[in-house]
Scaffold this motif. Structure first.
Motif, short mmCIF file in Angstrom:
data_model
loop_
_atom_site.label_atom_id
_atom_site.label_comp_id
_atom_site.label_asym_id
_atom_site.label_seq_id
_atom_site.Cartn_x
_atom_site.Cartn_y
_atom_site.Cartn_z
N SER A 25 0.86 -1.18 0.00
CA SER A 25 0.00 0.00 0.00
C SER A 25 0.90 1.23 0.00
N LYS A 26 0.41 2.26 -0.64
CA LYS A 26 1.20 3.49 -0.71
C LYS A 26 0.29 4.65 -1.05
N GLY A 27 0.75 5.83 -0.70
CA GLY A 27 -0.02 7.01 -1.04
C GLY A 27 0.28 8.18 -0.13
N PHE A 28 -0.64 9.15 -0.17
CA PHE A 28 -0.49 10.39 0.59
C PHE A 28 -1.51 10.42 1.72
N THR A 29 -1.10 10.97 2.87
CA THR A 29 -2.03 11.07 3.99
C THR A 29 -1.94 12.44 4.64
N TRP A 30 -3.06 12.85 5.17
CA TRP A 30 -3.18 14.07 5.97
C TRP A 30 -3.58 13.61 7.35
N ILE A 31 -2.73 13.83 8.33
CA ILE A 31 -2.97 13.35 9.69
C ILE A 31 -3.29 14.54 10.59
N ALA A 32 -4.21 14.35 11.51
CA ALA A 32 -4.78 15.44 12.30
C ALA A 32 -3.77 16.18 13.18
N ASP A 33 -2.58 15.63 13.39
CA ASP A 33 -1.61 16.33 14.24
C ASP A 33 -0.95 17.50 13.53
N SER A 34 -1.22 17.66 12.24
CA SER A 34 -0.63 18.79 11.49
C SER A 34 -1.52 19.17 10.31
N ASN A 35 -1.69 20.44 10.15
CA ASN A 35 -2.43 20.96 9.01
C ASN A 35 -1.49 21.31 7.86
N VAL A 36 -0.20 21.15 8.10
CA VAL A 36 0.82 21.57 7.15
C VAL A 36 1.52 20.38 6.49
#
Length: 160
Positions: A25-36
């Motif tokens: 599995s691979k890809g991009f993630t946005w995790i709640a500990d950072s908006n940047v």
């Protein structure tokens, strides 16, 4: 689809069986500990790595974007007129190019049942409406996001 929350989700046995089929599995993630931070997810076999690629394009002034990539960058935005100022002020719910974009590779994962199970487990990891409202209230405060949504995964900065 949204921002992942703290890791407090539990899979049932049926869901776990689907994930045993995942070879890569691979890809991009946005995790709640950072908006940047834009994160890159990479998994193969028993190896898993989460790397910070840098910043989401939405967090950078457009004059810093490469001219030749501008159209490609904007094609990843949820709305073309996204601004961080409006997002931070709560004027809209646009998130720019922030997203979850993960590909799962393995035998049998193409069936509708498998896809539904994978999607259900991943959706359970996203912020609920109350958490999303809290996240949005901290949109421009990275320290507050890190405090509210601790990330226990070991993330390293990708370097070339």
């Amino acid at each position: 689809r949204g921002v992942p929350k703290k890791d407090n989700s539990v899979m049932n046995d049926s869901d776990a069986q689907v994930f045993k089929k995942v070879l890569r599995s691979k890809g991009f993630t946005w995790i709640a500990d950072s908006n940047v931070k834009a994160n890159y997810w990479s998994h193969s076999g028993s190896s898993f790595e989460l790397q910070c690629l840098g910043r989401w394009w939405a967090t950078l002034p457009q004059d810093l974007w490469p001219d030749e990539a501008r159209d490609s960058i904007l094609s990843d935005f949820d709305v073309a007129d996204h601004t961080e100022e409006n997002a931070a002020a709560g004027s809209n719910v646009s998130v720019g190019d922030r997203r979850q974009e993960i590909v799962f590779i393995g035998p049998g994962l193409g069936s509708a049942d498998s896809q539904t199970k994978v999607e259900s487990v991943l959706d359970s990891c996203l912020l609920n409406d109350e958490e999303w409202d809290d996240f949005c209230s901290k949109w421009s405060n990275e320290a507050a996001l890190q405090n509210a949504y601790e990330n226990t995964l070991n993330t390293r900065m990708l370097t070339y």
